[in-house]
Design a protein around this motif. Structure first.
Motif, PDB file in Angstrom:
ATOM      1  N   UNK A   1      28.929 -73.385  58.157  1.00 13.16           N
ATOM      2  CA  UNK A   1      30.334 -73.614  57.811  1.00 13.16           C
ATOM      3  C   UNK A   1      30.427 -74.190  56.400  1.00 13.16           C
ATOM      4  N   UNK A   2      29.570 -75.163  56.105  1.00 15.59           N
ATOM      5  CA  UNK A   2      29.565 -75.783  54.785  1.00 15.59           C
ATOM      6  C   UNK A   2      29.271 -74.749  53.708  1.00 15.59           C
ATOM      7  N   UNK A   3      28.339 -73.828  53.957  1.00 18.68           N
ATOM      8  CA  UNK A   3      28.016 -72.803  52.966  1.00 18.68           C
ATOM      9  C   UNK A   3      29.225 -71.922  52.670  1.00 18.68           C
ATOM     10  N   UNK A   4      30.029 -71.621  53.694  1.00 22.27           N
ATOM     11  CA  UNK A   4      31.243 -70.839  53.468  1.00 22.27           C
ATOM     12  C   UNK A   4      32.212 -71.600  52.573  1.00 22.27           C
ATOM     13  N   UNK A   5      32.388 -72.884  52.851  1.00 20.22           N
ATOM     14  CA  UNK A   5      33.274 -73.708  52.038  1.00 20.22           C
ATOM     15  C   UNK A   5      32.750 -73.836  50.607  1.00 20.22           C
ATOM     16  N   UNK A   6      31.435 -73.876  50.458  1.00 23.33           N
ATOM     17  CA  UNK A   6      30.845 -73.948  49.120  1.00 23.33           C
ATOM     18  C   UNK A   6      31.062 -72.646  48.354  1.00 23.33           C
ATOM     19  N   UNK A   7      30.945 -71.524  49.037  1.00 25.08           N
ATOM     20  CA  UNK A   7      31.198 -70.235  48.394  1.00 25.08           C
ATOM     21  C   UNK A   7      32.638 -70.173  47.897  1.00 25.08           C
TER      22      UNK A   7
ATOM     23  N   UNK B   1      33.790 -68.846  60.248  1.00 26.00           N
ATOM     24  CA  UNK B   1      33.264 -69.618  59.124  1.00 26.00           C
ATOM     25  C   UNK B   1      31.745 -69.724  59.192  1.00 26.00           C
ATOM     26  N   UNK B   2      31.228 -69.962  60.401  1.00 27.21           N
ATOM     27  CA  UNK B   2      29.777 -70.057  60.571  1.00 27.21           C
ATOM     28  C   UNK B   2      29.124 -68.696  60.363  1.00 27.21           C
ATOM     29  N   UNK B   3      29.765 -67.644  60.832  1.00 30.97           N
ATOM     30  CA  UNK B   3      29.218 -66.293  60.664  1.00 30.97           C
ATOM     31  C   UNK B   3      29.140 -65.910  59.194  1.00 30.97           C
ATOM     32  N   UNK B   4      30.222 -66.185  58.460  1.00 36.44           N
ATOM     33  CA  UNK B   4      30.228 -65.897  57.022  1.00 36.44           C
ATOM     34  C   UNK B   4      29.137 -66.686  56.322  1.00 36.44           C
ATOM     35  N   UNK B   5      29.006 -67.972  56.684  1.00 35.04           N
ATOM     36  CA  UNK B   5      27.991 -68.805  56.054  1.00 35.04           C
ATOM     37  C   UNK B   5      26.580 -68.354  56.348  1.00 35.04           C
ATOM     38  N   UNK B   6      26.363 -67.857  57.545  1.00 32.97           N
ATOM     39  CA  UNK B   6      25.032 -67.428  57.949  1.00 32.97           C
ATOM     40  C   UNK B   6      24.629 -66.111  57.297  1.00 32.97           C
ATOM     41  N   UNK B   7      25.600 -65.197  57.094  1.00 32.99           N
ATOM     42  CA  UNK B   7      25.265 -63.833  56.700  1.00 32.99           C
ATOM     43  C   UNK B   7      25.683 -63.450  55.282  1.00 32.99           C
TER      44      UNK B   7
ATOM     45  N   UNK C   1      28.467 -63.275  48.451  1.00 31.69           N
ATOM     46  CA  UNK C   1      29.752 -63.697  47.895  1.00 31.69           C
ATOM     47  C   UNK C   1      29.505 -64.380  46.549  1.00 31.69           C
ATOM     48  N   UNK C   2      28.492 -65.241  46.513  1.00 35.88           N
ATOM     49  CA  UNK C   2      28.152 -65.910  45.261  1.00 35.88           C
ATOM     50  C   UNK C   2      27.716 -64.894  44.205  1.00 35.88           C
TER      51      UNK C   2
ATOM     52  N   UNK D   1      35.735 -60.703  47.822  1.00 35.73           N
ATOM     53  CA  UNK D   1      34.273 -60.726  47.713  1.00 35.73           C
ATOM     54  C   UNK D   1      33.608 -60.578  49.069  1.00 35.73           C
ATOM     55  N   UNK D   2      34.302 -61.012  50.119  1.00 31.86           N
ATOM     56  CA  UNK D   2      33.735 -60.966  51.467  1.00 31.86           C
ATOM     57  C   UNK D   2      33.427 -59.542  51.919  1.00 31.86           C
ATOM     58  N   UNK D   3      34.342 -58.561  51.794  1.00 30.98           N
ATOM     59  CA  UNK D   3      33.972 -57.197  52.184  1.00 30.98           C
ATOM     60  C   UNK D   3      32.870 -56.595  51.313  1.00 30.98           C
ATOM     61  N   UNK D   4      32.810 -57.003  50.046  1.00 33.71           N
ATOM     62  CA  UNK D   4      31.706 -56.538  49.197  1.00 33.71           C
ATOM     63  C   UNK D   4      30.383 -57.048  49.757  1.00 33.71           C
ATOM     64  N   UNK D   5      30.355 -58.330  50.117  1.00 29.20           N
ATOM     65  CA  UNK D   5      29.149 -58.904  50.710  1.00 29.20           C
ATOM     66  C   UNK D   5      28.807 -58.208  52.020  1.00 29.20           C
ATOM     67  N   UNK D   6      29.820 -57.902  52.808  1.00 29.20           N
ATOM     68  CA  UNK D   6      29.614 -57.208  54.087  1.00 29.20           C
ATOM     69  C   UNK D   6      28.960 -55.848  53.858  1.00 29.20           C
TER      70      UNK D   6
END
Length: 333
Positions: A17-23, A265-271, A276-277, A313-318
């Motif tokens: 979750x924190x990684x998502x917020x950091x992104x 949020x956790x899924x985005x952060x994990x994968x 995204x960065x 950026x999220x769909x690009x990362x996906x």
């Protein structure tokens, strides 16, 4: 980019979750957002170094060295892919201006940038990868030299982050240095702190980090006011915000490891946060390139650019992840 996948540790959902917020915070740092209070105090790119150091720890130093080698290989591959990509992309947008770089006949600035982990090639935001690569290699050497002892000896290096950056105008009367983007005073000490936290996790997590974090935010606010008053409001900076708040934020999330389990949020952060960065700059550079031609687009960007850049950026990362999964690649994670 984290070594968590390399080390094979159990997931810590709150850190995802924190990684998502950091992104998202990275997008805020590069694009405008009127409601900036959505960004957590202490949510800086440096927390990624803390997370990497945390997952790097193992009681078996041999396994730590193995994790560093695997992680360094992945980071190097990412650099070799992303730097040429951005070089081509930015040239196509007309955004490469070679005159802003040191001339080839003056090799010292190039050498300093190379050593410190700040790449003078196409895209500045990729300094993070180079800094993480150098920091992991340097930390591995340090562990081998000290046999895993004296980790806190690396912590004072953080002072250089303030001296090169926010506090340089106050203390030395000069603008912040480009060398604030480096591995010596950022990646290496934060990596060491993350490692140390994991090693002493049981003791450290016995404290109430939510309360401590709130206290740190208040103290940082007071310090901002102090330096503003001290400099007749020319500068409002905070050592607490620069050096301590990122650690407090990290420990606050770490203290509740199940937080966010099963959420998007956790899924985005994990994968997806790594990509995204890597690719959020594709979105905001193109948007800024189009803004002069489309006033409405520019108005939207100036109001909520960071949020939309993150969402685009999220769909690009996906897609980047799905393509790699399809071909069995493990290049950009």
């Amino acid at each position: 980019m984290s070594v968590s996948a390399v080390s094979g540790r159990s997931p810590v959902h709150s850190l995802y979750v924190l990684k998502t917020l950091l992104a998202f915070a990275v997008c805020v740092s590069h694009s405008p957002l009127e409601v900036s209070f959505l960004n957590l105090p202490g949510a800086t790119v440096d927390v990624f170094f803390l997370i990497s150091g945390y997952f790097l720890y193992n009681a078996d130093l041999g396994k730590v060295q193995s994790s560093i080698k695997k992680s360094a290989r992945k980071i190097l591959i990412a650099i070799l892919i992303l730097q040429p990509f951005y070089s081509i992309y930015m040239r196509e947008l007309g955004l490469i201006y070679l005159e802003k770089y040191p001339p080839l006949e003056a090799p010292i600035p190039w050498l300093l940038w190379l050593i410190q982990g700040y790449s003078p090639i196409a895209s500045g935001h990729l300094w993070f990868l180079q800094a993480l690569l150098y920091a992991e290699l340097a930390f591995g050497f340090f562990l081998k030299l000290t046999k895993g002892r004296w980790i806190p000896a690396l912590f004072p290096l953080l002072i250089g982050l303030g001296l090169l950056g926010a506090f340089r105008p106050i203390l030395f009367g000069e603008e912040g240095s480009i060398f604030v983007f480096n591995f010596v005073t950022r990646a290496l000490p934060y990596l060491a702190i993350g490692y140390y936290i994991r090693k002493n996790e049981e003791i450290l997590l016995s404290f109430r980090w939510v309360s401590i974090y709130i206290i740190l935010v208040i103290l940082a606010g007071l310090e901002y006011l102090f330096w503003g008053w001290k400099t007749e409001w020319a500068f409002m900076e905070s050592w607490i915000a620069i050096l301590v708040l990122p650690i407090g934020l990290f420990l606050m999330f770490l203290s509740n490891k199940s937080f966010g389990e099963g959420t998007w949020l956790a899924t985005v952060g994990m994968l997806y946060t790594g990509n995204i960065y890597y690719f959020h700059k594709v979105v905001f550079l193109l948007w800024e390139h189009l803004n002069p031609h489309y006033p409405l687009l520019e108005q939207i960007y100036n109001q909520a650019g960071a949020l939309i850049v993150f969402l685009l950026s999220l769909p690009i990362a996906f897609v980047v992840i799905k393509v790699q999964d399809r071909f069995g690649w493990n290049l950009l994670r």
